[in-house]
Design a protein around this motif. Structure first.
Motif, mmCIF file in Angstrom:
data_model
loop_
_atom_site.group_PDB
_atom_site.id
_atom_site.type_symbol
_atom_site.label_atom_id
_atom_site.label_comp_id
_atom_site.label_asym_id
_atom_site.label_seq_id
_atom_site.Cartn_x
_atom_site.Cartn_y
_atom_site.Cartn_z
ATOM 1 N N GLN A 55 0.883 -1.134 0.043
ATOM 2 C CA GLN A 55 -0.009 -0.180 0.015
ATOM 3 C C GLN A 55 0.969 1.197 -0.167
ATOM 4 O O GLN A 55 0.429 2.149 -0.820
ATOM 5 C CB GLN A 55 -0.855 -0.049 1.176
ATOM 6 N N ILE A 56 1.751 1.318 0.920
ATOM 7 C CA ILE A 56 2.613 2.625 1.012
ATOM 8 C C ILE A 56 3.481 2.624 -0.240
ATOM 9 O O ILE A 56 3.818 3.712 -0.769
ATOM 10 C CB ILE A 56 3.419 2.672 2.103
ATOM 11 N N ALA A 57 3.870 1.569 -1.017
ATOM 12 C CA ALA A 57 4.603 1.583 -2.382
ATOM 13 C C ALA A 57 3.892 2.473 -3.316
ATOM 14 O O ALA A 57 4.028 3.264 -3.997
ATOM 15 C CB ALA A 57 5.147 0.112 -2.793
ATOM 16 N N ALA A 58 2.411 1.934 -3.292
ATOM 17 C CA ALA A 58 1.473 2.413 -4.292
ATOM 18 C C ALA A 58 1.182 4.044 -3.923
ATOM 19 O O ALA A 58 1.369 4.928 -4.854
ATOM 20 C CB ALA A 58 0.217 1.760 -4.126
ATOM 21 N N ASP A 59 1.037 4.346 -2.657
ATOM 22 C CA ASP A 59 0.759 5.580 -2.220
ATOM 23 C C ASP A 59 1.899 6.726 -2.756
ATOM 24 O O ASP A 59 1.570 7.636 -2.610
ATOM 25 C CB ASP A 59 0.734 5.752 -0.864
ATOM 26 N N SER A 60 2.983 6.122 -2.351
ATOM 27 C CA SER A 60 4.433 6.796 -2.416
ATOM 28 C C SER A 60 4.956 7.002 -4.125
ATOM 29 O O SER A 60 5.685 7.643 -4.401
ATOM 30 C CB SER A 60 5.511 6.568 -1.731
ATOM 31 N N GLY A 61 4.206 5.993 -4.729
ATOM 32 C CA GLY A 61 4.815 5.975 -6.333
ATOM 33 C C GLY A 61 5.783 5.575 -6.579
ATOM 34 O O GLY A 61 6.704 5.762 -7.575
ATOM 35 N N VAL A 62 6.168 4.591 -5.847
ATOM 36 C CA VAL A 62 7.855 3.765 -6.068
ATOM 37 C C VAL A 62 7.219 2.493 -6.184
ATOM 38 O O VAL A 62 6.112 1.807 -6.218
ATOM 39 C CB VAL A 62 8.650 3.807 -4.699
ATOM 40 N N SER A 63 8.523 1.666 -6.683
ATOM 41 C CA SER A 63 8.140 0.248 -6.987
ATOM 42 C C SER A 63 7.879 -0.540 -5.688
ATOM 43 O O SER A 63 8.057 -0.222 -4.639
ATOM 44 C CB SER A 63 9.597 -0.321 -7.624
ATOM 45 N N HIS A 64 7.173 -1.699 -5.760
ATOM 46 C CA HIS A 64 6.803 -2.342 -4.723
ATOM 47 C C HIS A 64 7.883 -3.013 -3.738
ATOM 48 O O HIS A 64 7.892 -3.312 -2.556
ATOM 49 C CB HIS A 64 6.015 -3.646 -4.959
ATOM 50 N N GLN A 65 9.231 -3.044 -4.431
ATOM 51 C CA GLN A 65 10.289 -3.483 -3.751
ATOM 52 C C GLN A 65 11.044 -2.323 -2.727
ATOM 53 O O GLN A 65 11.822 -2.670 -2.141
ATOM 54 C CB GLN A 65 11.464 -4.175 -4.565
ATOM 55 N N ALA A 66 10.998 -1.034 -3.225
ATOM 56 C CA ALA A 66 11.372 -0.080 -2.639
ATOM 57 C C ALA A 66 11.238 -0.001 -1.167
ATOM 58 O O ALA A 66 12.383 0.475 -0.407
ATOM 59 C CB ALA A 66 10.943 1.218 -3.244
ATOM 60 N N PRO A 67 9.843 -0.357 -0.371
ATOM 61 C CA PRO A 67 9.959 -0.084 0.963
ATOM 62 C C PRO A 67 10.912 -1.204 1.621
ATOM 63 O O PRO A 67 11.589 -0.984 2.827
ATOM 64 C CB PRO A 67 8.435 -0.399 1.258
ATOM 65 N N TYR A 68 10.829 -2.334 1.058
ATOM 66 C CA TYR A 68 11.879 -3.348 1.572
ATOM 67 C C TYR A 68 13.212 -3.023 1.644
ATOM 68 O O TYR A 68 13.881 -3.346 2.422
ATOM 69 C CB TYR A 68 11.634 -4.847 0.673
ATOM 70 N N HIS A 69 13.469 -2.423 0.535
ATOM 71 C CA HIS A 69 15.074 -2.021 0.360
ATOM 72 C C HIS A 69 15.455 -1.198 1.398
ATOM 73 O O HIS A 69 16.418 -1.236 1.711
ATOM 74 C CB HIS A 69 15.400 -1.385 -1.145
ATOM 75 N N TYR A 70 14.504 -0.118 1.764
ATOM 76 C CA TYR A 70 15.031 0.853 2.772
ATOM 77 C C TYR A 70 14.854 0.339 4.170
ATOM 78 O O TYR A 70 15.453 1.077 4.914
ATOM 79 C CB TYR A 70 14.244 2.129 2.122
ATOM 80 N N PHE A 71 13.725 -0.280 4.442
ATOM 81 C CA PHE A 71 13.327 -0.515 5.751
ATOM 82 C C PHE A 71 13.283 -2.034 6.036
ATOM 83 O O PHE A 71 13.324 -2.329 7.140
ATOM 84 C CB PHE A 71 12.038 0.251 5.939
#
Length: 203
Positions: free
Chosen positions: A29-45
């Motif tokens: 959900q937050i990947a969609a909300d922030s307009g980034v790839s679905h892997q980006a949240p996992y990469h950073y956090f």
């Protein structure tokens, strides 16, 4: 200055928590909300615990800054502290809903978050010193700090997530009621300090 991808993800997570609470937060959900790839949240956090720890770290750092930036020129230190805490909570709802949830906030297993939380508490103790003096023994200082924190936190929680806005007496606005409660809490703290013979610190 352009936001980094990490900042975009973190901001989206904070907004989600402010709108819906932390329990339903998902990386998809937050990947969609922030307009980034679905892997980006996992990469950073890494996982949910990582992003909650980052939210808490950011929140505690902001709270410490709010205490440091208090203007004591026109009001008592106690009242200024109550106002600073409530203003922080109301303007950082997403952070506030995570920072004090022991099960998710990250203070027990994330060093950066723990350090930020400690800094915020140190600033609270400085606020207390302005109310009761800096030479008071640590037990008394902590008792005042915990009392003021409990009052401020309870009021903030009732305003943000509780029934207080729906329980106002006729003709009384929410802001007027908040001001009355803060005045009463500040007066009670000042009376107790005076009764104990404590002298505020002005340094």
């Amino acid at each position: 200055m352009a936001q980094t991808l990490r900042e975009k993800v973190l901001m989206a997570a904070v907004k989600y928590v402010a709108d819906y609470g932390p329990d339903g937060l998902s990386f998809r959900q937050i990947a969609a909300d922030s307009g980034v790839s679905h892997q980006a949240p996992y990469h950073y956090f890494g996982d949910r615990s990582g992003i909650f720890a980052a939210i808490s770290e950011e929140g505690f750092s902001a709270l410490a800054g709010a205490f440091r930036d208090v203007d004591f020129s026109n009001t008592s230190a106690a009242k200024a502290g109550f106002i600073a805490y409530l203003n922080f909570a109301r303007s950082h709802v997403g952070h506030f809903r995570v920072m004090f949830r022991q099960d998710i906030c990250g203070v027990t297993d994330n060093e950066e978050t723990a350090n930020a939380a400690s800094s915020a508490f140190d600033e609270l103790l400085q606020m207390v010193a302005r109310t009761i003096g800096s030479s008071v023994d640590p037990k008394a200082a902590h008792s005042f700090a915990f009392t003021m924190w409990s009052q401020a936190h309870g009021l903030a929680t009732l305003v943000i997530d509780g029934p207080l806005p729906q329980k106002l007496p006729p003709g009384v606005s929410l802001e007027d009621q908040i001001d009355e409660v803060i005045n009463l809490c500040s007066h009670m703290v000042a009376l107790e300090a005076a009764e104990m013979g404590l002298v505020p610190s002005h340094s």
